[in-house]
Design a protein around this motif. Structure first.
Motif, PDB file in Angstrom:
ATOM      1  N   ALA A  29      11.498   0.676   1.123  1.00  0.00           N
ATOM      2  CA  ALA A  29      10.347   0.659   0.218  1.00  0.00           C
ATOM      3  C   ALA A  29      10.622   1.692  -0.867  1.00  0.00           C
ATOM      4  CB  ALA A  29       9.068   1.017   0.975  1.00  0.00           C
ATOM      5  N   VAL A  30      10.569   1.270  -2.125  1.00  0.00           N
ATOM      6  CA  VAL A  30      10.839   2.158  -3.252  1.00  0.00           C
ATOM      7  C   VAL A  30       9.501   2.516  -3.903  1.00  0.00           C
ATOM      8  CG1 VAL A  30      12.054   2.433  -5.450  1.00  0.00           C
ATOM      9  CG2 VAL A  30      13.135   1.148  -3.580  1.00  0.00           C
ATOM     10  N   VAL A  31       9.025   3.707  -3.598  1.00  0.00           N
ATOM     11  CA  VAL A  31       7.735   4.182  -4.112  1.00  0.00           C
ATOM     12  C   VAL A  31       7.942   4.690  -5.532  1.00  0.00           C
ATOM     13  CG1 VAL A  31       5.839   5.798  -3.785  1.00  0.00           C
ATOM     14  CG2 VAL A  31       6.989   4.803  -1.784  1.00  0.00           C
ATOM     15  N   PRO A  57       9.294  -3.057  -3.625  1.00  0.00           N
ATOM     16  CA  PRO A  57       8.775  -2.160  -4.658  1.00  0.00           C
ATOM     17  C   PRO A  57       7.330  -1.754  -4.361  1.00  0.00           C
ATOM     18  CG  PRO A  57       9.650  -4.196  -5.615  1.00  0.00           C
ATOM     19  CD  PRO A  57       9.569  -4.390  -4.141  1.00  0.00           C
ATOM     20  N   ILE A  58       7.041  -0.476  -4.530  1.00  0.00           N
ATOM     21  CA  ILE A  58       5.673   0.035  -4.368  1.00  0.00           C
ATOM     22  C   ILE A  58       5.235   0.586  -5.720  1.00  0.00           C
ATOM     23  CG2 ILE A  58       4.144   1.581  -3.096  1.00  0.00           C
ATOM     24  CD1 ILE A  58       5.671  -0.447  -1.304  1.00  0.00           C
ATOM     25  N   ASN A  59       4.274  -0.098  -6.320  1.00  0.00           N
ATOM     26  CA  ASN A  59       3.730   0.339  -7.605  1.00  0.00           C
ATOM     27  C   ASN A  59       2.386  -0.369  -7.791  1.00  0.00           C
ATOM     28  OD1 ASN A  59       3.057   0.705 -10.339  1.00  0.00           O
ATOM     29  ND2 ASN A  59       5.210   0.999 -10.885  1.00  0.00           N
ATOM     30  N   PRO A  60       1.282   0.371  -7.704  1.00  0.00           N
ATOM     31  CA  PRO A  60      -0.046  -0.264  -7.778  1.00  0.00           C
ATOM     32  C   PRO A  60      -0.382  -0.880  -9.135  1.00  0.00           C
ATOM     33  CG  PRO A  60      -0.254   2.117  -7.773  1.00  0.00           C
ATOM     34  CD  PRO A  60       1.203   1.810  -7.527  1.00  0.00           C
ATOM     35  N   ARG A  61       0.412  -0.577 -10.161  1.00  0.00           N
ATOM     36  CA  ARG A  61       0.144  -1.102 -11.501  1.00  0.00           C
ATOM     37  C   ARG A  61       0.825  -2.437 -11.780  1.00  0.00           C
ATOM     38  NH1 ARG A  61       1.159   4.698 -13.973  1.00  0.00           N
ATOM     39  NH2 ARG A  61      -0.853   5.617 -13.454  1.00  0.00           N
ATOM     40  N   TYR A  71       4.226  -4.276  -4.272  1.00  0.00           N
ATOM     41  CA  TYR A  71       3.127  -3.933  -3.368  1.00  0.00           C
ATOM     42  C   TYR A  71       2.384  -2.703  -3.878  1.00  0.00           C
ATOM     43  CZ  TYR A  71       5.552  -7.315  -0.588  1.00  0.00           C
ATOM     44  OH  TYR A  71       6.145  -8.488  -0.169  1.00  0.00           O
ATOM     45  N   PRO A  72       1.064  -2.693  -3.725  1.00  0.00           N
ATOM     46  CA  PRO A  72       0.283  -1.561  -4.249  1.00  0.00           C
ATOM     47  C   PRO A  72       0.403  -0.306  -3.386  1.00  0.00           C
ATOM     48  CG  PRO A  72      -1.161  -3.149  -3.184  1.00  0.00           C
ATOM     49  CD  PRO A  72       0.210  -3.758  -3.207  1.00  0.00           C
ATOM     50  N   THR A  73       0.677  -0.474  -2.091  1.00  0.00           N
ATOM     51  CA  THR A  73       0.756   0.656  -1.166  1.00  0.00           C
ATOM     52  C   THR A  73       1.834   0.388  -0.119  1.00  0.00           C
ATOM     53  OG1 THR A  73      -0.825  -0.316   0.382  1.00  0.00           O
ATOM     54  CG2 THR A  73      -1.730   1.115  -1.363  1.00  0.00           C
ATOM     55  N   THR A  98       1.131  11.254   3.872  1.00  0.00           N
ATOM     56  CA  THR A  98      -0.031  10.793   4.647  1.00  0.00           C
ATOM     57  C   THR A  98       0.036   9.285   4.840  1.00  0.00           C
ATOM     58  OG1 THR A  98      -1.407  12.621   3.864  1.00  0.00           O
ATOM     59  CG2 THR A  98      -2.556  10.667   4.688  1.00  0.00           C
ATOM     60  N   ALA A  99       0.374   8.552   3.778  1.00  0.00           N
ATOM     61  CA  ALA A  99       0.504   7.094   3.882  1.00  0.00           C
ATOM     62  C   ALA A  99       1.627   6.706   4.832  1.00  0.00           C
ATOM     63  CB  ALA A  99       0.733   6.490   2.490  1.00  0.00           C
TER      64      ALA A  99
END
Length: 147
Positions: A29-31, A57-61, A71-73, A98-99
């Protein structure tokens, strides 16, 4: 494995855990994954994908990057995550940690890119049994150890 900044001069016994993490991982997962090709997060994710890793990919935008879902989270990723690779500034690490701790199962490694470091976060994740690599580029390390 304790938190450690890996360098080319590290003896093989210290790079063995890192080599093992990269060899055994399949999902990353790439935050902070960007959709802009000139950004490091995009380039590193492309490299990792070319090496056979499944990238989330992790990007809420963003809804998609290169016609693939974004993915947003971390919790929205539909499969267990082997490595959480972070491209966000150090100030965001406590919330990301935390996530990560809320994931089940826990990821096999928490990795932050160059210049991203937080000793307290590293200790918390290590205490939870998650190996941590901070302030190291996963692409550079992959090329060096497995390339």
């Amino acid at each position: 494995m304790a938190t450690h900044d890996y360098h080319i001069s590290d003896p093989p016994d210290q790079t063995a855990p890192l080599r093992s993490i990269l060899t055994n991982a399949r999902t990353i997962a790439v935050v902070g994954h960007s959709h802009k090709p000139h950004r490091a997060s995009y380039q590193v994710a492309q490299y990792l994908r070319q090496q056979g890793y499944e990238i989330y990919p992790i990007n809420p935008r963003l809804k998609q990057i290169d016609d693939r879902p974004c993915y947003p989270t971390l919790s929205a990723v539909p499969v267990p995550i082997d490595i959480v690779n972070v491209f966000r500034r150090s100030e965001f690490l406590p919330n990301i940690a935390t996530a990560v701790l809320d994931l089940s199962p826990l990821p096999g490694c928490f990795w932050t890119q160059l210049d991203i470091y937080d000793a307290t976060v590293a200790q918390i994740l290590n205490d939870a049994g998650i190996p941590v690599v901070m302030d190291a580029c996963i692409k550079i390390e992959h090329r060096r150890l497995l390339g």
